[in-house]
Design a protein around this motif. Structure first.
Motif, PDB file in Angstrom:
ATOM      1  N   PRO A  69      28.870  39.648  33.115  1.00 19.12           N
ATOM      2  CA  PRO A  69      27.399  40.239  33.294  1.00 19.12           C
ATOM      3  C   PRO A  69      26.529  39.959  32.052  1.00 19.12           C
ATOM      4  O   PRO A  69      26.815  39.999  31.000  1.00 19.12           O
ATOM      5  N   TYR A  70      25.390  39.245  32.399  1.00 20.15           N
ATOM      6  CA  TYR A  70      24.313  39.097  31.366  1.00 20.15           C
ATOM      7  C   TYR A  70      24.937  38.002  30.386  1.00 20.15           C
ATOM      8  O   TYR A  70      24.331  37.978  28.988  1.00 20.15           O
ATOM      9  N   HIS A  71      25.841  37.191  30.665  1.00 27.35           N
ATOM     10  CA  HIS A  71      26.422  36.102  29.670  1.00 27.35           C
ATOM     11  C   HIS A  71      26.414  34.736  30.552  1.00 27.35           C
ATOM     12  O   HIS A  71      26.115  34.654  31.834  1.00 27.35           O
ATOM     13  N   GLY A  72      26.153  33.763  29.861  1.00 23.76           N
ATOM     14  CA  GLY A  72      26.158  32.290  30.512  1.00 23.76           C
ATOM     15  C   GLY A  72      25.033  32.193  31.349  1.00 23.76           C
ATOM     16  O   GLY A  72      24.109  32.581  31.091  1.00 23.76           O
ATOM     17  N   VAL A  73      25.486  31.778  32.713  1.00 26.05           N
ATOM     18  CA  VAL A  73      24.609  31.275  33.834  1.00 26.05           C
ATOM     19  C   VAL A  73      24.084  32.668  34.250  1.00 26.05           C
ATOM     20  O   VAL A  73      23.315  32.819  35.267  1.00 26.05           O
ATOM     21  N   VAL A  93      31.091  46.131  30.449  1.00 28.59           N
ATOM     22  CA  VAL A  93      32.381  46.577  30.593  1.00 28.59           C
ATOM     23  C   VAL A  93      32.510  47.117  32.029  1.00 28.59           C
ATOM     24  O   VAL A  93      33.679  46.508  32.719  1.00 28.59           O
ATOM     25  N   LEU A  94      31.834  48.196  32.271  1.00 25.18           N
ATOM     26  CA  LEU A  94      32.362  49.070  33.505  1.00 25.18           C
ATOM     27  C   LEU A  94      31.864  47.855  34.750  1.00 25.18           C
ATOM     28  O   LEU A  94      32.514  47.989  35.742  1.00 25.18           O
ATOM     29  N   GLN A  95      30.683  47.116  34.830  1.00 23.25           N
ATOM     30  CA  GLN A  95      30.440  46.232  35.838  1.00 23.25           C
ATOM     31  C   GLN A  95      31.599  45.222  35.897  1.00 23.25           C
ATOM     32  O   GLN A  95      31.975  44.743  36.931  1.00 23.25           O
ATOM     33  N   GLY A  96      31.885  44.832  34.682  1.00 25.84           N
ATOM     34  CA  GLY A  96      33.028  43.569  34.837  1.00 25.84           C
ATOM     35  C   GLY A  96      34.369  44.248  35.193  1.00 25.84           C
ATOM     36  O   GLY A  96      35.044  43.592  36.142  1.00 25.84           O
ATOM     37  N   VAL A  97      34.878  45.425  35.112  1.00 28.76           N
ATOM     38  CA  VAL A  97      35.879  46.095  35.874  1.00 28.76           C
ATOM     39  C   VAL A  97      35.626  46.106  37.042  1.00 28.76           C
ATOM     40  O   VAL A  97      36.523  45.829  38.245  1.00 28.76           O
ATOM     41  N   LYS A  98      34.534  46.540  37.727  1.00 30.73           N
ATOM     42  CA  LYS A  98      34.119  46.360  38.957  1.00 30.73           C
ATOM     43  C   LYS A  98      34.299  45.108  39.663  1.00 30.73           C
ATOM     44  O   LYS A  98      34.759  44.771  40.722  1.00 30.73           O
ATOM     45  N   GLU A  99      33.862  44.299  39.177  1.00 32.70           N
ATOM     46  CA  GLU A  99      33.850  42.683  39.759  1.00 32.70           C
ATOM     47  C   GLU A  99      35.253  42.417  39.586  1.00 32.70           C
ATOM     48  O   GLU A  99      35.759  41.363  40.504  1.00 32.70           O
ATOM     49  N   VAL A 100      36.104  42.725  38.565  1.00 34.37           N
ATOM     50  CA  VAL A 100      37.622  42.241  38.828  1.00 34.37           C
ATOM     51  C   VAL A 100      38.158  42.803  40.039  1.00 34.37           C
ATOM     52  O   VAL A 100      38.789  42.013  40.899  1.00 34.37           O
ATOM     53  N   GLU A 101      37.848  44.138  40.384  1.00 34.15           N
ATOM     54  CA  GLU A 101      38.400  44.409  41.959  1.00 34.15           C
ATOM     55  C   GLU A 101      37.799  43.614  42.876  1.00 34.15           C
ATOM     56  O   GLU A 101      38.790  43.301  43.830  1.00 34.15           O
ATOM     57  N   PHE A 124      38.412  44.769  26.942  1.00 36.13           N
ATOM     58  CA  PHE A 124      38.222  46.281  27.567  1.00 36.13           C
ATOM     59  C   PHE A 124      38.120  46.354  28.886  1.00 36.13           C
ATOM     60  O   PHE A 124      38.840  47.048  29.672  1.00 36.13           O
ATOM     61  N   ILE A 125      37.612  45.166  29.560  1.00 37.59           N
ATOM     62  CA  ILE A 125      37.539  44.746  31.018  1.00 37.59           C
ATOM     63  C   ILE A 125      39.043  44.857  31.466  1.00 37.59           C
ATOM     64  O   ILE A 125      39.391  45.315  32.316  1.00 37.59           O
ATOM     65  N   ALA A 126      39.830  43.939  30.898  1.00 34.15           N
ATOM     66  CA  ALA A 126      41.302  43.732  31.104  1.00 34.15           C
ATOM     67  C   ALA A 126      42.023  45.022  31.175  1.00 34.15           C
ATOM     68  O   ALA A 126      42.810  45.405  32.258  1.00 34.15           O
ATOM     69  N   GLY A 127      41.841  45.747  30.032  1.00 35.53           N
ATOM     70  CA  GLY A 127      42.430  47.113  30.112  1.00 35.53           C
ATOM     71  C   GLY A 127      42.161  48.071  31.235  1.00 35.53           C
ATOM     72  O   GLY A 127      42.676  48.856  31.652  1.00 35.53           O
ATOM     73  N   GLY A 128      40.507  48.229  31.314  1.00 35.40           N
ATOM     74  CA  GLY A 128      39.957  48.887  32.548  1.00 35.40           C
ATOM     75  C   GLY A 128      40.465  48.384  34.002  1.00 35.40           C
ATOM     76  O   GLY A 128      40.764  49.306  34.725  1.00 35.40           O
ATOM     77  N   ALA A 129      40.587  47.256  33.984  1.00 36.61           N
ATOM     78  CA  ALA A 129      40.979  46.643  35.331  1.00 36.61           C
ATOM     79  C   ALA A 129      42.536  46.875  35.868  1.00 36.61           C
ATOM     80  O   ALA A 129      42.829  47.468  36.876  1.00 36.61           O
ATOM     81  N   PHE A 130      43.267  46.877  34.678  1.00 36.37           N
ATOM     82  CA  PHE A 130      44.675  47.004  34.698  1.00 36.37           C
ATOM     83  C   PHE A 130      45.108  48.486  35.039  1.00 36.37           C
ATOM     84  O   PHE A 130      45.979  48.810  35.954  1.00 36.37           O
ATOM     85  N   SER A 131      44.207  49.441  34.503  1.00 35.23           N
ATOM     86  CA  SER A 131      44.307  51.009  34.942  1.00 35.23           C
ATOM     87  C   SER A 131      43.928  51.131  36.185  1.00 35.23           C
ATOM     88  O   SER A 131      44.279  52.304  36.783  1.00 35.23           O
ATOM     89  N   ASN A 132      43.048  50.486  36.850  1.00 34.35           N
ATOM     90  CA  ASN A 132      42.398  50.650  38.192  1.00 34.35           C
ATOM     91  C   ASN A 132      42.871  49.955  39.327  1.00 34.35           C
ATOM     92  O   ASN A 132      42.966  50.382  40.467  1.00 34.35           O
ATOM     93  N   ILE A 133      43.672  48.791  39.157  1.00 36.34           N
ATOM     94  CA  ILE A 133      43.917  47.958  40.064  1.00 36.34           C
ATOM     95  C   ILE A 133      45.254  48.029  40.202  1.00 36.34           C
ATOM     96  O   ILE A 133      46.190  47.431  39.388  1.00 36.34           O
ATOM     97  N   SER A 134      46.186  48.656  41.415  1.00 36.25           N
ATOM     98  CA  SER A 134      47.530  48.675  41.315  1.00 36.25           C
ATOM     99  C   SER A 134      48.255  47.265  41.338  1.00 36.25           C
ATOM    100  O   SER A 134      49.342  47.067  40.910  1.00 36.25           O
TER     101      SER A 134
END
Length: 250
Positions: A69-73, A93-101, A124-134
C-alpha cells in the motif's frame, strides 16, 4: 478463485492484479515446486525485487511480488519524513497482512503450497501473515520483526516519543506475531538479520527468540550476520534457499 487481470508478459515476468492488488509474477523454467510471496521494504517497489524473485524462481518456485500500500503504482508518501513514517508504518503493515490473506485465498486452489518471504517492512508483513494464516507453511523474515510491541517500545524510546497508550498497546498486541504465532502442523519460521542493522535493530528478534525458546529449531530459527546492516546478503539468500527446500512439499 484466482482473479488475475491484464496479464502482460514482459521479459521474464508478468504484470497482473490478484484480488485487485497489483503484483508481478516470475515463473520458474519448469513446473513450480510451490509458490512464494515476496514482500519488499519501505520506500521501495515490487519491480525493485525482480532480481531477488528471479533467484527464487531459479530454485524452482513461482514467485509473486505484491505491491505494498502507498508504494509503486499504488501511490507514494514522503517516506523519509519521520512523522510520515510514524503515522503510516503500522497502517501499511496491517493492511499488507490483510492483503496477504486475500491473495492466499485467491491462489490456494491453483497454487497449492505457498510460502512467504519479506524484507524490512515486508518482513513485518511476512511475520504477521505467517501468524494469521494457517495454510502459510513456511516464512522467512529478513531484517524485520516478529515482536511488534517490543519493537515499537524500543523505537519510541529511541525517538524520545511517549510510550504506547494502553489502548494502542492492546490493539497492537491483537496483531503481534509474538502473541499469535503457532508452530503446529509443521509450520516453520526463519529469521535472518544483520547484527549491525541500524534501521530495524536485531534486538526485537532476539527478544522474540527468547520468548519462544522452547520451539524446536526445525520450526523456528534465527541466523545473525556479523558486520551486516540493513541489506540482503549472499548468506541470507543461501539460507533462504535451504529453508524453502525443506518445506516446499509439506
Amino acid at each position: 478463485m484466482v482473479n488475475m487481470l491484464k496479464e502482460i508478459t514482459m521479459h521474464n515476468y508478468i504484470k497482473c492484479t490478484i484480488s485487485n492488488i497489483p503484483s508481478l509474477i516470475v515463473n520458474p523454467p519448469e513446473i513450480p515446486k510451490a509458490s512464494v510471496l515476496l514482500y519488499h521494504g519501505w520506500a521501495s517497489k515490487n519491480e525493485n525485487y525482480l532480481f531477488f524473485a528471479s533467484l527464487i524462481s531459479s530454485w524452482g518456485f513461482k514467485v509473486i511480488i505484491p505491491e505494498l500500500p502507498y508504494h509503486g503504482v499504488r501511490g507514494s508518501l514522503n517516506y523519509f519524513d519521520t512523522k510520515v513514517l510514524q503515522e503510516n508504518f503500522w497502517n501499511v503493515v496491517l493492511q499488507g497482512v490483510k492483503e496477504v490473506e486475500e491473495i492466499v485465498s485467491a491462489l490456494t486452489e491453483s497454487d497449492g503450497n505457498i510460502s512467504i518471504i519479506g524484507h524490512s517492512t515486508g518482513g513485518f508483513i511476512a511475520g504477521g501473515a505467517f501468524s494469521n494464516i494457517s495454510c502459510l507453511q513456511s516464512a522467512i523474515v529478513i531484517n524485520g520483526s516478529c515482536a511488534w510491541i517490543k519493537f515499537e517500545d524500543m523505537y519510541r524510546e529511541k525517538d524520545g516519543r511517549p510510550p504506547l497508550t494502553d489502548t494502542e498497546r492492546l490493539f497492537l498486541k491483537e496483531h503481534d506475531p509474538l502473541s499469535k504465532v503457532s508452530f503446529g502442523n509443521r509450520k516453520a519460521l526463519l529469521l535472518l538479520h544483520g547484527k549491525e542493522d541500524r534501521i530495524i535493530p536485531i534486538d526485537s528478534q532476539r527478544y522474540f527468540m527468547n520468548e519462544k525458546s522452547k520451539v524446536p529449531e526445525e520450526h523456528l530459527k534465527l541466523v545473525e550476520y556479523s558486520g551486516v546492516n540493513h541489506q540482503i546478503t549472499l548468506g541470507m539468500l543461501e539460507s533462504s534457499k535451504e529453508w524453502l527446500g525443506k518445506f516446499k512439499l509439506h
